[in-house]
Design a protein around this motif. Structure first.
Motif, mmCIF file in Angstrom:
data_model
loop_
_atom_site.group_PDB
_atom_site.id
_atom_site.type_symbol
_atom_site.label_atom_id
_atom_site.label_comp_id
_atom_site.label_asym_id
_atom_site.label_seq_id
_atom_site.Cartn_x
_atom_site.Cartn_y
_atom_site.Cartn_z
ATOM 1 N N LEU A 1 93.321 23.153 70.032
ATOM 2 C CA LEU A 1 94.205 24.068 69.301
ATOM 3 C C LEU A 1 95.424 24.502 70.123
ATOM 4 O O LEU A 1 96.521 24.582 69.566
ATOM 5 C CB LEU A 1 93.428 25.259 68.734
ATOM 6 C CG LEU A 1 92.586 24.880 67.501
ATOM 7 C CD1 LEU A 1 91.776 26.066 66.989
ATOM 8 C CD2 LEU A 1 93.444 24.339 66.372
ATOM 9 N N HIS B 1 86.858 31.182 80.823
ATOM 10 C CA HIS B 1 86.323 32.532 80.706
ATOM 11 C C HIS B 1 85.209 32.540 79.676
ATOM 12 O O HIS B 1 85.107 31.638 78.855
ATOM 13 C CB HIS B 1 87.427 33.498 80.286
ATOM 14 C CG HIS B 1 88.602 33.490 81.197
ATOM 15 N ND1 HIS B 1 88.576 34.062 82.449
ATOM 16 C CD2 HIS B 1 89.827 32.939 81.073
ATOM 17 C CE1 HIS B 1 89.732 33.884 83.042
ATOM 18 N NE2 HIS B 1 90.517 33.198 82.232
ATOM 19 N N THR C 1 84.815 34.084 76.933
ATOM 20 C CA THR C 1 85.234 33.974 75.527
ATOM 21 C C THR C 1 85.554 32.533 75.149
ATOM 22 O O THR C 1 85.352 32.126 74.006
ATOM 23 C CB THR C 1 86.460 34.863 75.230
ATOM 24 O OG1 THR C 1 87.352 34.783 76.308
ATOM 25 C CG2 THR C 1 86.051 36.287 75.010
ATOM 26 N N CYS D 1 99.747 35.395 72.893
ATOM 27 C CA CYS D 1 100.288 34.116 73.376
ATOM 28 C C CYS D 1 100.125 32.984 72.371
ATOM 29 O O CYS D 1 100.815 31.992 72.440
ATOM 30 C CB CYS D 1 99.604 33.735 74.681
ATOM 31 S SG CYS D 1 97.871 33.247 74.460
ATOM 32 N N GLU D 2 99.174 33.110 71.476
ATOM 33 C CA GLU D 2 98.852 32.069 70.485
ATOM 34 C C GLU D 2 98.449 30.743 71.094
ATOM 35 O O GLU D 2 98.558 29.707 70.453
ATOM 36 C CB GLU D 2 100.024 31.850 69.514
ATOM 37 C CG GLU D 2 100.150 32.960 68.506
ATOM 38 C CD GLU D 2 101.022 32.568 67.337
ATOM 39 O OE1 GLU D 2 102.175 32.210 67.592
ATOM 40 O OE2 GLU D 2 100.545 32.597 66.194
ATOM 41 N N HIS D 3 98.014 30.708 72.330
ATOM 42 C CA HIS D 3 97.382 29.484 72.822
ATOM 43 C C HIS D 3 96.220 29.762 73.768
ATOM 44 O O HIS D 3 95.916 28.968 74.633
ATOM 45 C CB HIS D 3 98.393 28.485 73.380
ATOM 46 C CG HIS D 3 99.123 28.958 74.615
ATOM 47 N ND1 HIS D 3 100.068 29.946 74.587
ATOM 48 C CD2 HIS D 3 99.050 28.545 75.894
ATOM 49 C CE1 HIS D 3 100.548 30.121 75.808
ATOM 50 N NE2 HIS D 3 99.942 29.297 76.625
ATOM 51 N N GLY D 4 95.562 30.886 73.543
ATOM 52 C CA GLY D 4 94.278 31.101 74.197
ATOM 53 C C GLY D 4 94.323 31.586 75.620
ATOM 54 O O GLY D 4 93.353 31.437 76.359
ATOM 55 N N VAL D 5 95.417 32.201 76.044
ATOM 56 C CA VAL D 5 95.522 32.641 77.429
ATOM 57 C C VAL D 5 95.364 34.160 77.574
ATOM 58 O O VAL D 5 94.718 34.636 78.496
ATOM 59 C CB VAL D 5 96.871 32.191 78.038
ATOM 60 C CG1 VAL D 5 97.074 32.798 79.419
ATOM 61 C CG2 VAL D 5 96.933 30.674 78.125
ATOM 62 N N THR E 1 91.126 38.551 70.655
ATOM 63 C CA THR E 1 89.672 38.347 70.693
ATOM 64 C C THR E 1 88.966 39.118 69.573
ATOM 65 O O THR E 1 89.175 40.313 69.391
ATOM 66 C CB THR E 1 89.111 38.795 72.058
ATOM 67 O OG1 THR E 1 89.808 38.082 73.083
ATOM 68 C CG2 THR E 1 87.618 38.505 72.164
ATOM 69 N N VAL F 1 85.323 35.575 70.813
ATOM 70 C CA VAL F 1 86.096 34.313 70.841
ATOM 71 C C VAL F 1 87.562 34.643 70.587
ATOM 72 O O VAL F 1 87.889 35.687 70.024
ATOM 73 C CB VAL F 1 85.619 33.283 69.787
ATOM 74 C CG1 VAL F 1 84.194 32.845 70.022
ATOM 75 C CG2 VAL F 1 85.773 33.815 68.391
ATOM 76 N N ARG F 2 88.420 33.727 70.998
ATOM 77 C CA ARG F 2 89.851 33.883 70.750
ATOM 78 C C ARG F 2 90.136 33.478 69.307
ATOM 79 O O ARG F 2 89.956 32.308 68.957
ATOM 80 C CB ARG F 2 90.632 32.942 71.651
ATOM 81 C CG ARG F 2 90.272 33.033 73.124
ATOM 82 C CD ARG F 2 91.416 33.612 73.866
ATOM 83 N NE ARG F 2 91.378 33.366 75.281
ATOM 84 C CZ ARG F 2 90.818 34.183 76.161
ATOM 85 N NH1 ARG F 2 90.163 35.238 75.759
ATOM 86 N NH2 ARG F 2 90.906 33.927 77.456
ATOM 87 N N LEU G 1 92.404 30.529 68.518
ATOM 88 C CA LEU G 1 91.917 29.175 68.802
ATOM 89 C C LEU G 1 90.777 28.783 67.874
ATOM 90 O O LEU G 1 89.979 27.906 68.200
ATOM 91 C CB LEU G 1 91.460 29.048 70.265
ATOM 92 C CG LEU G 1 92.525 29.188 71.337
ATOM 93 C CD1 LEU G 1 91.965 28.824 72.709
ATOM 94 C CD2 LEU G 1 93.741 28.322 71.040
ATOM 95 N N ALA H 1 87.885 39.383 82.768
ATOM 96 C CA ALA H 1 88.761 38.441 83.480
ATOM 97 C C ALA H 1 89.605 37.594 82.534
ATOM 98 O O ALA H 1 90.651 37.082 82.912
ATOM 99 C CB ALA H 1 87.926 37.538 84.392
ATOM 100 N N GLY H 2 89.154 37.431 81.301
ATOM 101 C CA GLY H 2 89.902 36.595 80.367
ATOM 102 C C GLY H 2 90.907 37.356 79.518
ATOM 103 O O GLY H 2 91.476 36.786 78.589
ATOM 104 N N LEU I 1 94.434 39.715 79.447
ATOM 105 C CA LEU I 1 95.593 40.151 80.218
ATOM 106 C C LEU I 1 96.094 41.495 79.713
ATOM 107 O O LEU I 1 96.173 41.729 78.518
ATOM 108 C CB LEU I 1 96.733 39.126 80.096
ATOM 109 C CG LEU I 1 96.471 37.740 80.678
ATOM 110 C CD1 LEU I 1 97.706 36.864 80.488
ATOM 111 C CD2 LEU I 1 96.117 37.840 82.146
#
Lengths: 293, 184
Positions: A38, A103, A105, B49-53, B58, B66-67, B70, B142-143, B145
């Motif tokens: 994606l 991560h 998630t 960000c729309e790409h999982g960063v 979430t 989950v994001r 994504l 950690a995931g 920002l």
């Protein structure tokens, strides 16, 4: 940052999935966890006309542990495999490496087989599959075939999978149990943040005899070569740790990017090789010996 | 039979959001994040960000974080989704859940953009590990920002939220100030 338009297919069985893949061929892409696919779509790095979404396919979420090792279906999420105690007992490298995959998630959604099929040389599990000499099984309307890891990864994000094939499972060999020998494993990587892509990562398997002498030491590398790299370090280590580290440093083929220079990655490969080799050998020596008979 | 949806064609997607079955039409490329915001009108989920960063989007799918940027909406068909709107406790005075109260008490947000992603992540995190250590709290987030706070107060909020969820209502505070914030 929106995915380009595509036709969505929602097969309910493997037969339906491979029938669709057979029809759409190279215009199609399989969607499982989507944690790599994606972002690629969102950034418009790829625009497949068809997505074959296997999330509702029955029977692909199984984990089988037997004497040969661990076999996982295409819909097993990283988290599901990480939390499977029998899988970790059969092959300790699986949880050791999985806990470094992205991560939590991302692990909740991403599939281990999907990351293997993605063939990213920065992937922890591609490196582990290569080191263990594992395999993947692919299915198409032409039949099923099992491909050894050594024959599967051919370049960055490139595998020998045909466009009409679906990877249905992957097999990670378990710990080799031979009378009079014991083995140990270790995994370590360096990333700027835990969970980010590693600048370099190394997995190790060591086997020692009853007296503790090293019989075998092999290391698998990620982020320092175009395909998952495996190095045989037994003789070098038996010579000296310095010799093994030097062999690792010259054996890797890293590139420079905005995250790290090639020279820094090479240095990390040496440092991490020493670290995981020491740990794996110490673990092998601490395991109670398996008695013959 | 394999269900297929041609590109651009909108078809119904049903998900259970915060306990309520909701249906809306979505085209195949609709992400779950855009689906809950634009099609269901639940704008608490933020899209960064729309790409999982970044982790701002979430949500919980069947209880796991989950994001949502994504995941395709159509892939979530039939699943349970919990968004930040589902984390409150309407029967309490503040109507805030334990993680939300901890964020307020610890000053764990400034602009608030990233907060929905932290709240959902931490809610699932302390459900899985009700007594996190400070290191585990850091790992838990950690995931995600945050560009305002510097994380110290968010880590404090994780530890405070765990206490609140366990029924210990001793107020937390910003790191280094409140009783719960001082660690020697």
């Amino acid at each position: 940052m929106k995915p380009p338009p595509f036709t969505w297919h929602g097969p309910r069985s493997v037969d339906e999935a491979i029938a669709v893949l057979g029809e759409v061929g190279s215009e199609g892409k399989v969607l499982a966890g989507g944690q790599s696919l994606l972002p690629v779509l969102a950034m418009r790095l790829a625009a497949p006309a068809h997505l074959v979404d296997i999330n509702a396919v029955e029977g692909l979420d199984t984990i089988t542990v037997d004497a040969s090792g661990v076999t996982i279906g295409a819909l097993v999420r990283h988290t599901g495999l990480l939390r499977h105690p029998a899988a970790g007992n059969a092959q300790p490298l699986i949880p050791q490496a999985l806990s470094c995959v992205a991560h939590a998630t991302i692990r909740n959604r991403g599939t281990t087989v999907g990351s293997l099929a993605h063939a990213d040389p920065s992937g922890e599990m591609t490196s582990v599959l290569a080191l263990l000499g594992g395999s993947i099984t692919a299915q198409s309307t032409r039949g099923a075939r099992t491909i050894a890891a050594a024959d599967f990864f051919v370049g960055p994000l490139e595998s020998t999978l045909a466009p009409d094939e679906l990877v249905v499972s992957a097999h990670f060999p378990g710990t080799v149990r031979e009378p009079g020998t014991t083995s140990g494993t270790a995994f370590a990587e360096i990333a700027r943040r835990h969970g980010d892509y590693a600048l370099c990562g190394v997995a190790a398997i060591a086997r020692v005899d009853a007296g503790g002498a090293l019989l075998s030491l092999r290391c698998g590398y990620l982020s320092v070569s175009e395909v998952p790299l495996v190095l045989e370090l037994t003789d070098a280590w038996n010579d000296s740790e310095r010799a093994a580290v030097e062999l690792a440093r010259v054996g890797v083929d890293p590139s420079s990017d905005i995250h790290a220079t090639a020279e820094y990655r090479r240095s990390l490969a040496g440092v991490l090789t020493a670290r995981v080799a020491r740990t794996a050998i110490a673990k092998a020596r601490s395991v109670p010996e398996l008695r013959a008979g | 039979m394999t269900e297929s949806r041609p590109a651009g064609r909108r078809l119904p997607v049903t998900v259970t959001v915060n306990g309520v079955a909701r249906t809306a039409d979505a085209e195949p490329r609709r992400t779950l994040s855009d689906f809950v915001r634009h099609d269901l009108g639940l704008t608490g989920t933020h899209v960064g960000c729309e790409h999982g960063v970044c982790g701002a989007c979430t949500v919980l799918i069947d209880g796991d974080p989950v994001r949502s940027c994504l995941v395709l909406a159509v892939s979530a068909q039939g699943h349970d989704v919990t968004t930040v709107e589902g984390l409150g406790q309407p029967d309490t005075v503040t109507e805030l859940g334990p993680v939300q109260r901890a964020f307020r008490d610890c000053h764990a947000l400034q602009c608030g953009f990233c907060t929905p992603g932290f709240l959902t992540t931490i809610t699932a995190g302390i459900a899985e590990n009700p007594t996190p250590t400070r290191d585990e709290a850091v790992d838990m987030i950690a995931g995600n920002l945050c560009r305002c706070t510097g994380y110290q107060n968010i880590v404090e909020a994780v530890l405070t939220a765990a206490r609140y969820a366990a029924g210990d209502d001793t107020p937390g505070g910003p790191a280094g100030h409140g009783a719960a914030g001082v660690e020697h």
